[in-house]
Design a protein around this motif. Structure first.
Motif, PDB file in Angstrom:
ATOM      1  N   VAL A  38       0.767  -1.314   0.140  1.00 23.37           N
ATOM      2  CA  VAL A  38      -0.041   0.081  -0.076  1.00 23.37           C
ATOM      3  C   VAL A  38       0.871   1.008   0.017  1.00 23.37           C
ATOM      4  N   ILE A  39       0.638   2.083  -0.912  1.00 28.54           N
ATOM      5  CA  ILE A  39       1.125   3.514  -0.871  1.00 28.54           C
ATOM      6  C   ILE A  39       0.053   4.660  -0.403  1.00 28.54           C
ATOM      7  N   PHE A  40       0.466   5.455   0.498  1.00 26.09           N
ATOM      8  CA  PHE A  40      -0.377   6.283   1.119  1.00 26.09           C
ATOM      9  C   PHE A  40       0.265   7.835   0.632  1.00 26.09           C
ATOM     10  N   ASP A  41      -0.625   8.710   0.608  1.00 26.42           N
ATOM     11  CA  ASP A  41      -0.337   9.879   0.461  1.00 26.42           C
ATOM     12  C   ASP A  41      -1.473  10.919   1.154  1.00 26.42           C
ATOM     13  N   LEU A  42      -0.817  11.828   1.989  1.00 25.46           N
ATOM     14  CA  LEU A  42      -1.597  12.714   2.848  1.00 25.46           C
ATOM     15  C   LEU A  42      -2.256  13.673   1.754  1.00 25.46           C
ATOM     16  N   ASP A  43      -3.363  14.011   1.676  1.00 25.47           N
ATOM     17  CA  ASP A  43      -4.384  14.651   0.782  1.00 25.47           C
ATOM     18  C   ASP A  43      -4.008  16.377   1.367  1.00 25.47           C
ATOM     19  N   GLU A 134       3.216 -13.389  -9.701  1.00 21.66           N
ATOM     20  CA  GLU A 134       4.219 -14.008  -9.903  1.00 21.66           C
ATOM     21  C   GLU A 134       5.438 -13.367 -11.085  1.00 21.66           C
ATOM     22  N   GLY A 135       6.481 -13.328 -10.674  1.00 21.47           N
ATOM     23  CA  GLY A 135       7.410 -12.842 -11.547  1.00 21.47           C
ATOM     24  C   GLY A 135       7.931 -11.226 -11.301  1.00 21.47           C
ATOM     25  N   ASP A 136       7.050 -10.694 -10.288  1.00 21.38           N
ATOM     26  CA  ASP A 136       7.108  -9.279  -9.720  1.00 21.38           C
ATOM     27  C   ASP A 136       8.570  -8.716  -9.187  1.00 21.38           C
ATOM     28  N   ASN A 137       9.094  -7.895  -9.510  1.00 25.24           N
ATOM     29  CA  ASN A 137      10.060  -7.282  -8.392  1.00 25.24           C
ATOM     30  C   ASN A 137       9.398  -6.184  -7.698  1.00 25.24           C
ATOM     31  N   MET A 138      10.203  -5.541  -6.901  1.00 23.54           N
ATOM     32  CA  MET A 138       9.707  -4.396  -6.105  1.00 23.54           C
ATOM     33  C   MET A 138       9.328  -3.185  -7.061  1.00 23.54           C
ATOM     34  N   ASP A 139       9.948  -2.989  -7.997  1.00 18.24           N
ATOM     35  CA  ASP A 139       9.496  -1.695  -8.935  1.00 18.24           C
ATOM     36  C   ASP A 139       8.292  -2.130  -9.533  1.00 18.24           C
ATOM     37  N   ASP A 140       7.945  -3.455  -9.891  1.00 17.19           N
ATOM     38  CA  ASP A 140       6.413  -3.534 -10.599  1.00 17.19           C
ATOM     39  C   ASP A 140       5.617  -3.519  -9.473  1.00 17.19           C
ATOM     40  N   LEU A 141       5.610  -3.834  -8.406  1.00 15.69           N
ATOM     41  CA  LEU A 141       4.648  -3.753  -7.368  1.00 15.69           C
ATOM     42  C   LEU A 141       4.400  -2.401  -7.040  1.00 15.69           C
ATOM     43  N   PHE A 142       5.598  -1.392  -6.641  1.00 15.88           N
ATOM     44  CA  PHE A 142       5.579  -0.090  -6.263  1.00 15.88           C
ATOM     45  C   PHE A 142       4.635   0.847  -7.666  1.00 15.88           C
ATOM     46  N   HIS A 143       5.004   0.274  -8.677  1.00 20.30           N
ATOM     47  CA  HIS A 143       4.399   1.075  -9.725  1.00 20.30           C
ATOM     48  C   HIS A 143       2.973   0.801 -10.096  1.00 20.30           C
ATOM     49  N   ARG A 144       2.504  -0.392  -9.625  1.00 18.42           N
ATOM     50  CA  ARG A 144       1.101  -0.636  -9.867  1.00 18.42           C
ATOM     51  C   ARG A 144       0.468   0.104  -8.680  1.00 18.42           C
ATOM     52  N   ALA A 145       0.829   0.153  -7.282  1.00 17.28           N
ATOM     53  CA  ALA A 145       0.327   0.854  -6.274  1.00 17.28           C
ATOM     54  C   ALA A 145       0.342   2.132  -6.619  1.00 17.28           C
ATOM     55  N   ASP A 146       1.356   2.771  -7.007  1.00 18.26           N
ATOM     56  CA  ASP A 146       1.477   4.280  -7.280  1.00 18.26           C
ATOM     57  C   ASP A 146       0.479   4.656  -8.311  1.00 18.26           C
ATOM     58  N   VAL A 147       0.289   3.670  -9.324  1.00 18.99           N
ATOM     59  CA  VAL A 147      -0.899   4.116 -10.461  1.00 18.99           C
ATOM     60  C   VAL A 147      -2.374   4.097  -9.807  1.00 18.99           C
ATOM     61  N   ALA A 148      -2.333   3.219  -8.833  1.00 14.90           N
ATOM     62  CA  ALA A 148      -3.849   3.176  -8.262  1.00 14.90           C
ATOM     63  C   ALA A 148      -3.832   4.335  -7.250  1.00 14.90           C
ATOM     64  N   LEU A 149      -2.837   4.737  -6.638  1.00 16.63           N
ATOM     65  CA  LEU A 149      -2.838   6.065  -5.740  1.00 16.63           C
ATOM     66  C   LEU A 149      -3.063   7.109  -6.644  1.00 16.63           C
ATOM     67  N   TYR A 150      -2.508   7.376  -7.736  1.00 15.35           N
ATOM     68  CA  TYR A 150      -3.008   8.737  -8.602  1.00 15.35           C
ATOM     69  C   TYR A 150      -4.316   8.551  -8.939  1.00 15.35           C
ATOM     70  N   ARG A 151      -4.834   7.387  -9.292  1.00 18.63           N
ATOM     71  CA  ARG A 151      -6.311   7.343  -9.673  1.00 18.63           C
ATOM     72  C   ARG A 151      -7.136   7.678  -8.512  1.00 18.63           C
ATOM     73  N   ALA A 152      -6.856   7.328  -7.127  1.00 14.80           N
ATOM     74  CA  ALA A 152      -7.485   7.723  -6.029  1.00 14.80           C
ATOM     75  C   ALA A 152      -7.455   9.160  -6.096  1.00 14.80           C
ATOM     76  N   ASP A 158      -9.089  11.123  -0.580  1.00 14.04           N
ATOM     77  CA  ASP A 158      -9.688  10.646   0.622  1.00 14.04           C
ATOM     78  C   ASP A 158     -10.351   9.076   0.222  1.00 14.04           C
ATOM     79  N   ARG A 159      -9.675   8.340  -0.488  1.00 14.82           N
ATOM     80  CA  ARG A 159     -10.188   7.154  -0.948  1.00 14.82           C
ATOM     81  C   ARG A 159      -9.051   6.041  -1.156  1.00 14.82           C
ATOM     82  N   VAL A 160      -9.351   4.698  -1.321  1.00 13.88           N
ATOM     83  CA  VAL A 160      -8.628   3.839  -1.770  1.00 13.88           C
ATOM     84  C   VAL A 160      -8.898   3.118  -3.059  1.00 13.88           C
ATOM     85  N   GLU A 161      -7.900   3.079  -3.961  1.00 17.43           N
ATOM     86  CA  GLU A 161      -8.167   2.468  -5.197  1.00 17.43           C
ATOM     87  C   GLU A 161      -7.102   1.059  -5.222  1.00 17.43           C
TER      88      GLU A 161
END
Length: 165
Positions: A38-43, A134-152, A158-161
């Protein structure tokens, strides 16, 4: 001085977090077990600093760190990874459960006000969640969470994506 902790919040720093993240990905891979990030960003954090000053901003960061730290398990890893960005590694946790964890934190944090600044300021955060594939590295996981954060953020804050499939 402890080189693994953030001096302001007392939680782990990005350096320690990155090392732990790699270890947890290797463990998830080896054991074929779930892992969520999970990546969090204070609004509107800049607005808090601009309106109330940097001391108030520091108080908010410490308050958020304390709220999350008291809401997660000892095997989870929570860290400050940027100015007002935080990361949470959740071993043995699928994405659905990770979202539940974030929503619990949201409930706990939404009614936290910062009396030290002399005003009642409601603080919100946005979060992006991704699960190990399967096959993920740290950058892959971080990138997908970051994209979801930007969508939030784009969808009103004030939401979770969650990562897209």
């Amino acid at each position: 001085m402890n080189l693994s902790t953030d001096p302001l919040t007392g939680i782990y720093n990005r350096l320690y977090f990155s090392k732990k993240f790699e270890e947890e990905i290797e463990r998830a891979k080896r054991m074929k077990r779930p892992l969520s990030f999970v990546i969090f960003d204070l609004d509107d954090f800049k607005k808090i600093n601009d309106t109330y000053g940097h001391v108030a901003g520091d108080i908010v960061l410490k308050g958020f760190a304390k709220a999350v730290s008291s809401s997660v398990r000892s095997l989870d890893t929570f860290a400050r990874i940027g100015g007002e960005e935080f990361g949470l590694i959740l071993p043995e946790t699928d994405v659905k459960t990770a979202v539940q964890v974030v929503n619990r934190i949201k409930e706990k944090f939404k009614n936290v006000y910062i009396p030290e600044i002399g005003k009642r300021v409601k603080i919100t955060f946005s979060a992006g969640v991704a699960g190990y594939r399967e096959g993920d590295n740290m950058d892959d996981l971080f990138h997908r969470a970051d994209v979801a954060l930007y969508r939030a953020k784009e969808n009103g804050k004030d939401r979770v994506e969650v990562e897209e499939e």
